[in-house]
Design a protein around this motif. Structure first.
Motif, short mmCIF file in Angstrom:
data_model
loop_
_atom_site.label_atom_id
_atom_site.label_comp_id
_atom_site.label_asym_id
_atom_site.label_seq_id
_atom_site.Cartn_x
_atom_site.Cartn_y
_atom_site.Cartn_z
N ASP A 1 -0.92 -0.62 13.47
CA ASP A 1 -0.13 0.33 12.67
C ASP A 1 0.09 -0.21 11.26
O ASP A 1 0.02 0.54 10.28
CB ASP A 1 1.22 0.60 13.33
CG ASP A 1 1.09 1.45 14.59
OD1 ASP A 1 0.02 2.08 14.77
OD2 ASP A 1 2.03 1.47 15.39
N ALA A 2 0.37 -1.50 11.15
CA ALA A 2 0.58 -2.10 9.83
C ALA A 2 -0.68 -2.03 8.99
O ALA A 2 -0.63 -1.75 7.79
CB ALA A 2 1.03 -3.56 9.99
N LEU A 3 -1.84 -2.25 9.61
CA LEU A 3 -3.10 -2.17 8.87
C LEU A 3 -3.39 -0.75 8.44
O LEU A 3 -3.81 -0.50 7.30
CB LEU A 3 -4.24 -2.72 9.72
CG LEU A 3 -5.62 -2.73 9.07
CD1 LEU A 3 -5.60 -3.48 7.76
CD2 LEU A 3 -6.66 -3.34 10.02
N ARG A 4 -3.17 0.22 9.33
CA ARG A 4 -3.38 1.63 8.97
C ARG A 4 -2.50 2.02 7.79
O ARG A 4 -2.96 2.70 6.86
CB ARG A 4 -3.08 2.53 10.16
CG ARG A 4 -4.13 2.52 11.25
CD ARG A 4 -3.85 3.54 12.33
NE ARG A 4 -3.86 4.92 11.79
CZ ARG A 4 -4.06 6.00 12.51
NH1 ARG A 4 -4.27 5.87 13.82
NH2 ARG A 4 -4.06 7.19 11.97
N THR A 5 -1.25 1.60 7.83
CA THR A 5 -0.32 1.92 6.74
C THR A 5 -0.78 1.30 5.43
O THR A 5 -0.75 1.95 4.38
CB THR A 5 1.10 1.42 7.09
OG1 THR A 5 1.54 2.08 8.27
CG2 THR A 5 2.07 1.70 5.96
N LYS A 6 -1.23 0.05 5.47
CA LYS A 6 -1.68 -0.62 4.25
C LYS A 6 -2.89 0.09 3.66
O LYS A 6 -2.98 0.29 2.44
CB LYS A 6 -2.01 -2.09 4.54
CG LYS A 6 -2.54 -2.85 3.33
CD LYS A 6 -2.81 -4.30 3.65
CE LYS A 6 -1.53 -5.10 3.59
NZ LYS A 6 -1.06 -5.28 2.19
N VAL A 7 -3.83 0.49 4.51
CA VAL A 7 -5.02 1.19 4.02
C VAL A 7 -4.64 2.53 3.41
O VAL A 7 -5.11 2.89 2.32
CB VAL A 7 -6.05 1.39 5.16
CG1 VAL A 7 -7.18 2.30 4.69
CG2 VAL A 7 -6.60 0.05 5.61
N ALA A 8 -3.79 3.29 4.09
CA ALA A 8 -3.38 4.61 3.59
C ALA A 8 -2.69 4.48 2.24
O ALA A 8 -2.97 5.25 1.30
CB ALA A 8 -2.45 5.28 4.59
#
Length: 424
Positions: A199-206
């Motif tokens: 989730d943290a990686l998805r948020t950073k990419v978005a």
């Protein structure tokens, strides 16, 4: 190999030493756009040796040290020579005497996380899916990415009885987001997690894709002046790193820092939020074999812990804690909506934001910011900010929203008042 090293120590009459054995397995993935360009796996087994030497200089007792890396391919004669050379080099390191940490043999520790029960391939699959989950737009996209899955077994032995070991899993990597219109711009980001933080990686990419699109539309710098500046993301971590550095024994012993336990580090007249910081143990033992645990660093601005290696802790006559590379803060008092009231400059991305732990000065060149005049919000680029944490720390206000950055968990943003901006 350990027996061979110990034999070499005995051969060279070395009685004080430390052995750091690391056996690492890594899976590396390299992407061009969403396509896997290269996959590489490797295993490494290395031995980092530190030898210590007692000697006197100018009538004072010293303890010198020297490090060398050894490989399993070395013969006994090669080991003897390498270690002999390191022991000779230690005689030129004139550190005041200190005692090495002592201990006993302890049970091996496996750090449990969402990564520990999965194979490297399974971790890679889940993190790859998270990496590209938000990469769904045509005008802004990830043009390249690298993903590294690491599994390390660490073993620490020293001459004072320490014999400890642990296994840890980590994920780290980097990616570049690109937007070609109305101007061609790129944004670089890196990441590192000790758990399966998809989730943290998805948020950073978005967030990175969105800020890259905004950067492509920013064409002018903010006007020069004094602003209320809102920092977010990695800049918050860098700003707070000042207090981690200043409370280190390695800064306090040579008097680069005047911190003492019980000190109000923000001063007495605090009109903003009082700082609360916790040092988080990333590993169960430091590189010296010191048992590590979470420690309160600041409690309502009061310094509770001085942290550091055995050497500087010995000089200060305090408990050695090991060096910490991760820290945590609680949520702040204001939501992002509340922080974005009136006029402000919200700097999203810098070319290179820097925090000077000696002087307290911070600053950086603006790559992307949002300028609010109280009514209209405009993306801007160029110019720079500069300030000093010693002047700003009494009025700090943090966001309720949280982030998980590389080595940091805490507020997503911080508001700084009366910050100088060099612009157009």
């Amino acid at each position: 190999m350990i027996e061979q090293i110990l034999k070499a120590f005995n051969h060279n009459n070395i009685i004080k030493y430390r052995i750091n054995e690391v056996e690492a397995e890594q899976l590396e993935l390299f992407f061009i756009r969403r396509k896997l360009d290269m996959r590489r796996g490797k295993k490494v087994h290395k031995y980092n040796i530190t030898v210590y030497r007692d000697f006197e200089k100018d009538g004072k007792k010293n303890l010198g040290s020297s490090e060398v890396e050894l490989s399993e391919s070395m013969t006994q004669d090669e080991l003897n020579q390498k270690i002999k050379d390191a022991y000779f080099s230690a005689s030129f390191v004139s550190n005041p005497y200190y005692e090495l940490p002592s201990g006993t043999k302890e049970e091996f520790i496996t750090l449990e996380s969402g990564l520990s029960s999965l194979t490297l391939e399974e971790i890679a699959k889940k993190m790859t899916e998270a990496l590209f989950a938000e990469d769904t737009q045509k005008d802004v996209f990830l043009n390249s990415a690298e993903l590294f899955i690491n599994r390390e077994t660490c073993h620490i032995i020293n001459s004072e009885g320490i014999d400890v070991g642990y296994k840890v899993n980590r994920v780290n990597g980097e990616f570049v987001a690109q937007c070609k219109e109305p101007q061609d711009v790129e944004t670089y980001q890196d990441f590192a997690y000790d758990d399966l933080d998809t989730d943290a990686l998805r948020t950073k990419v978005a967030e990175t894709l969105n800020l890259t699109k905004a950067r492509a539309q920013a064409i002018k710098a903010p006007a020069a002046g004094t602003y209320s500046v809102l920092l977010s993301g990695n800049s918050v971590k860098e700003l707070i790193s000042y207090y981690i550095s200043r409370s280190g024994a390695g800064m306090i012993y040579p008097k680069y820092s005047n911190y003492q336990t019980g000190m109000m580090i923000q001063g007495e007249q605090i009109t903003g939020e009082k700082l609360n910081l916790t040092l988080k143990a990333r590993e169960p033992y430091s590189v010296e074999g010191i048992s590590m645990k979470d420690r309160v660093l600041l409690e309502d601005s009061v310094l509770k812990t001085i942290h550091g290696t055995c050497r500087f802790s010995y000089y200060l006559n305090i408990e050695p804690t090991g060096n910490y590379r991760r820290y945590q803060m609680p949520a702040g008092s204001k939501s992002m909506e509340e922080l974005k009231q009136g006029k402000y400059l919200h700097v999203i991305n810098f070319s290179d934001f820097q925090m000077d732990s000696f002087t307290g000065h911070f600053g950086g060149e603006i790559r992307l910011a949002f300028l609010s005049d109280g009514t209209t919000i405009t993306p801007v680029t160029g110019g720079s900010i500069s300030g000093n944490i010693l002047e700003a720390q009494k009025e700090l206000v943090f966001s309720k929203e949280l982030q998980k950055e590389k080595g940091f968990e805490g507020p997503y943003a911080v508001l700084l008042k009366d910050i100088k901006v060099a612009g157009c």
